[in-house]
Write a protein that holds these residues in place. Structure first.
Motif, PDB file in Angstrom:
ATOM      1  N   LEU A 192       0.837  -1.200   0.000  1.00  0.00           N
ATOM      2  CA  LEU A 192       0.000   0.000   0.000  1.00  0.00           C
ATOM      3  C   LEU A 192       0.873   1.252   0.000  1.00  0.00           C
ATOM      4  N   LEU A 193       0.499   2.250  -0.803  1.00  0.00           N
ATOM      5  CA  LEU A 193       1.120   3.563  -0.676  1.00  0.00           C
ATOM      6  C   LEU A 193       0.681   4.164   0.658  1.00  0.00           C
ATOM      7  N   THR A 194       1.555   4.946   1.274  1.00  0.00           N
ATOM      8  CA  THR A 194       1.230   5.505   2.590  1.00  0.00           C
ATOM      9  C   THR A 194       1.183   7.024   2.553  1.00  0.00           C
ATOM     10  N   VAL A 195       0.190   7.578   3.255  1.00  0.00           N
ATOM     11  CA  VAL A 195       0.054   9.018   3.443  1.00  0.00           C
ATOM     12  C   VAL A 195      -0.139   9.245   4.934  1.00  0.00           C
ATOM     13  N   VAL A 196       0.657  10.116   5.533  1.00  0.00           N
ATOM     14  CA  VAL A 196       0.483  10.437   6.944  1.00  0.00           C
ATOM     15  C   VAL A 196      -0.206  11.789   7.050  1.00  0.00           C
ATOM     16  N   GLU A 197      -1.301  11.819   7.813  1.00  0.00           N
ATOM     17  CA  GLU A 197      -2.076  13.044   7.974  1.00  0.00           C
ATOM     18  C   GLU A 197      -1.653  13.791   9.246  1.00  0.00           C
ATOM     19  N   GLY A 198      -1.823  15.098   9.212  1.00  0.00           N
ATOM     20  CA  GLY A 198      -1.624  15.903  10.413  1.00  0.00           C
ATOM     21  C   GLY A 198      -0.190  16.132  10.814  1.00  0.00           C
ATOM     22  N   VAL A 199       0.743  16.054   9.856  1.00  0.00           N
ATOM     23  CA  VAL A 199       2.157  16.283  10.180  1.00  0.00           C
ATOM     24  C   VAL A 199       2.389  17.787  10.359  1.00  0.00           C
ATOM     25  N   GLU A 200       2.922  18.169  11.520  1.00  0.00           N
ATOM     26  CA  GLU A 200       3.058  19.595  11.821  1.00  0.00           C
ATOM     27  C   GLU A 200       4.456  20.002  12.267  1.00  0.00           C
ATOM     28  N   GLU A 219       8.885  19.319  12.606  1.00  0.00           N
ATOM     29  CA  GLU A 219      10.069  18.764  11.947  1.00  0.00           C
ATOM     30  C   GLU A 219      10.422  17.395  12.525  1.00  0.00           C
ATOM     31  N   SER A 220      10.214  17.220  13.826  1.00  0.00           N
ATOM     32  CA  SER A 220      10.506  15.935  14.459  1.00  0.00           C
ATOM     33  C   SER A 220       9.629  14.834  13.879  1.00  0.00           C
ATOM     34  N   GLN A 221       8.354  15.137  13.704  1.00  0.00           N
ATOM     35  CA  GLN A 221       7.436  14.171  13.102  1.00  0.00           C
ATOM     36  C   GLN A 221       7.869  13.823  11.685  1.00  0.00           C
ATOM     37  N   LEU A 222       8.177  14.838  10.906  1.00  0.00           N
ATOM     38  CA  LEU A 222       8.553  14.638   9.511  1.00  0.00           C
ATOM     39  C   LEU A 222       9.789  13.776   9.383  1.00  0.00           C
ATOM     40  N   GLN A 223      10.807  14.083  10.163  1.00  0.00           N
ATOM     41  CA  GLN A 223      12.065  13.352  10.045  1.00  0.00           C
ATOM     42  C   GLN A 223      11.894  11.892  10.444  1.00  0.00           C
ATOM     43  N   ASP A 252       5.470   7.458   1.892  1.00  0.00           N
ATOM     44  CA  ASP A 252       5.363   7.921   0.506  1.00  0.00           C
ATOM     45  C   ASP A 252       4.935   9.390   0.416  1.00  0.00           C
ATOM     46  N   TYR A 253       3.894   9.779   1.195  1.00  0.00           N
ATOM     47  CA  TYR A 253       3.376  11.150   1.097  1.00  0.00           C
ATOM     48  C   TYR A 253       3.062  11.713   2.477  1.00  0.00           C
ATOM     49  N   ILE A 254       3.260  13.036   2.593  1.00  0.00           N
ATOM     50  CA  ILE A 254       3.012  13.763   3.833  1.00  0.00           C
ATOM     51  C   ILE A 254       1.877  14.765   3.598  1.00  0.00           C
ATOM     52  N   GLN A 255       0.879  14.756   4.479  1.00  0.00           N
ATOM     53  CA  GLN A 255      -0.217  15.723   4.404  1.00  0.00           C
ATOM     54  C   GLN A 255      -0.326  16.419   5.756  1.00  0.00           C
ATOM     55  N   GLY A 256      -0.059  17.710   5.796  1.00  0.00           N
ATOM     56  CA  GLY A 256      -0.131  18.399   7.078  1.00  0.00           C
ATOM     57  C   GLY A 256       0.331  19.832   6.987  1.00  0.00           C
ATOM     58  N   PHE A 257       0.119  20.557   8.065  1.00  0.00           N
ATOM     59  CA  PHE A 257       0.427  21.990   8.098  1.00  0.00           C
ATOM     60  C   PHE A 257       1.912  22.283   7.981  1.00  0.00           C
ATOM     61  N   ILE A 258       2.779  21.283   8.220  1.00  0.00           N
ATOM     62  CA  ILE A 258       4.213  21.544   8.093  1.00  0.00           C
ATOM     63  C   ILE A 258       4.545  21.992   6.675  1.00  0.00           C
ATOM     64  N   PHE A 259       3.759  21.536   5.692  1.00  0.00           N
ATOM     65  CA  PHE A 259       3.952  21.944   4.311  1.00  0.00           C
ATOM     66  C   PHE A 259       2.880  22.910   3.841  1.00  0.00           C
ATOM     67  N   SER A 260       1.631  22.606   4.159  1.00  0.00           N
ATOM     68  CA  SER A 260       0.565  23.466   3.651  1.00  0.00           C
ATOM     69  C   SER A 260      -0.763  23.183   4.349  1.00  0.00           C
ATOM     70  N   LYS A 261      -1.508  24.232   4.618  1.00  0.00           N
ATOM     71  CA  LYS A 261      -2.898  24.098   5.047  1.00  0.00           C
ATOM     72  C   LYS A 261      -3.745  23.844   3.787  1.00  0.00           C
ATOM     73  N   PRO A 262      -5.020  23.520   3.937  1.00  0.00           N
ATOM     74  CA  PRO A 262      -5.890  23.392   2.759  1.00  0.00           C
ATOM     75  C   PRO A 262      -5.953  24.712   1.994  1.00  0.00           C
ATOM     76  N   LEU A 263      -5.885  24.641   0.665  1.00  0.00           N
ATOM     77  CA  LEU A 263      -5.814  25.833  -0.175  1.00  0.00           C
ATOM     78  C   LEU A 263      -7.030  25.939  -1.082  1.00  0.00           C
ATOM     79  N   GLU A 264      -7.439  27.173  -1.362  1.00  0.00           N
ATOM     80  CA  GLU A 264      -8.474  27.359  -2.366  1.00  0.00           C
ATOM     81  C   GLU A 264      -7.889  27.029  -3.738  1.00  0.00           C
ATOM     82  N   LYS A 265      -8.785  26.847  -4.716  1.00  0.00           N
ATOM     83  CA  LYS A 265      -8.370  26.330  -6.006  1.00  0.00           C
ATOM     84  C   LYS A 265      -7.221  27.116  -6.640  1.00  0.00           C
TER      85      LYS A 265
END
Length: 403
Positions: free
Chosen positions: A208-216, A218-222, A230-243
């Motif tokens: 399975l490809l993996t996505v971790v949610e809620g990463v905020e 640097e310690s979590q990311l590393q 495989d993929y990071i989803q969280g405020f450390i990179f970006s909040k939800p964005l308009e189109k």
């Protein structure tokens, strides 16, 4: 009556442009570039008032009326994918369990992607564990149809419920989204690290490809990166964005720099084991597990000039015969005497830890190779069978290199 008013309000919000799709990017954990996104709904009234999803989604879902919002967000995602053209990434849309009872669901998905002329692999479907827990068999059949139609299915919020392992086992998804609850300790405690590593190991075994949610942080990311995420989803990179902002990010934004953790200093067991296995694979072209008490074997590593002549699993005696046949005549008797099951059992009984021979073998093109064969004895706590792990290494290098 109140619920009906809310549904009417939602329909009006769609017509008035108040209901909008926002996109939270999913960053490639290795390259630091956007590799996907989750489409989220936002209700922003004309006076600027924001109605949070938690204030209207549960009511619509309870009354079986959430599909209006789901299909609206799905169409918005298709529009965005089309606008991104060659820079498009997969956008996943949440679909509730009520869609499992829609016999035309796949037909509607197909019509959407055809209308906007996009590749169906770019439109993903997200489901949650609660969907399966409530209506398990129907949802499993539904997911099977979605995957068979060519769409990626993500399991959202993995780990937030009590039956997660069973849920993933039964649902033929392709992406596992790991819930933010696993990051509650900021990846600082040993127990938390071990738990998260186990989740990744489980996901990788299921391919399975993996996505971790809620990463905020640097310690979590590393730490997550030491688990081969495989993929990071969280405020450390970006909040939800308009189109418009999301499109600009996909087209213009440079890769973000991702810091790395030293795997041998931070207790990152998953990364340490991965490095160890990779190094063993580099040294040994063929690794075999065998139960010599039960006359069986299976290969763990299978890259050798003999890999076209020996099946990946079968009887140990048959495997040994094939190895002997590939060995030069003057060494065949030595190999047979050393590695037949009776000799190995006797060596084990005498307290030997391994049996080793270096011989010459010929491949299917009759080319000669110098090969080391090492069998290490292993025991099992579950039974009295005798096991061996065989390492076969190609020694085709200058004399004196291998000592």
């Amino acid at each position: 009556m109140e619920n009906q008013i809310l549904l009417n309000d939602i329909v009006n919000a769609i017509e008035n442009g108040e209901l909008q799709a926002y996109y939270q990017p999913q960053y490639n954990a290795k390259k630091g570039v956007v590799g996907g996104a989750e489409a989220l709904v936002r209700w922003i009234k004309s006076d600027g008032t924001i109605v949070l999803p938690k204030d209207f989604i549960p009511i619509l879902e309870e009354n079986g009326q959430l599909s209006v919002v789901d299909w609206f967000i799905a169409e918005e995602a298709c529009k965005t994918i089309k606008l991104l053209k060659s820079r498009a990434v997969r956008i996943s849309v949440n679909f509730g369990r009520e869609h499992a009872h829609d016999s035309q669901f796949i037909e509607k998905l197909d019509k959407l992607v055809e209308t906007y002329g996009i590749d169906k692999s770019l439109l993903g479907v997200e489901i949650t564990e609660s969907d399966v827990a409530t209506d398990k068999q129907d949802v499993i059949e539904w997911v099977n149809k979605i995957v068979a139609a060519g769409y990626a299915v993500s399991i959202d919020d993995f780990g937030s419920g009590m039956s997660s392992l069973s849920f993933v086992k039964d649902v033929p998804a392709t992406i596992l989204k790991i819930d933010r609850s696993f990051l509650a300790d900021n990846c600082q405690t040993e127990r938390g690290k071990m738990t998260l590593e186990s989740v990744f190991y489980f996901a990788h075994r299921l391919h399975l490809l993996t996505v971790v949610e809620g990463v905020e942080t640097e310690s979590q990311l590393q730490f997550i990166n030491t688990c081969d995420c495989d993929y990071i989803q969280g405020f450390i990179f970006s909040k939800p964005l308009e189109k418009s902002d999301f499109i600009r990010m996909c087209i213009e934004e440079a890769p973000v720099e991702i810091g790395t953790m030293e795997p041998f200093e931070e207790g990152a067991v998953f990364e340490q084991v991965k490095i160890l296995i990779d190094s063993v694979y580099k040294k040994f072209q063929l690794i075999k597990f065998a139960n010599i008490s039960k006359n069986s074997y299976t290969f763990m590593r299978y890259e050798d000039f003999m890999n076209t002549t020996i099946p990946e699993t079968g009887s140990y005696d048959d495997c040994l015969r094939r190895i002997v046949d590939a060995t030069v005549p003057e060494s065949q008797k030595d190999i047979l005497n050393a590695f037949n099951r009776k000799s190995l059992l006797e060596a084990y009984k005498n307290g030997e830890r391994r049996v080793m021979r270096i011989v010459y073998q010929r491949d299917e093109n009759n080319e000669l190779h110098k090969v080391a064969i090492e069998d290490y004895f292993m025991e099992s706590e579950r039974n009295n069978d005798v096991y061996v792990v065989s390492f076969i290494q190609n020694l085709d290098f200058e004399d004196g290199t291998y000592v």
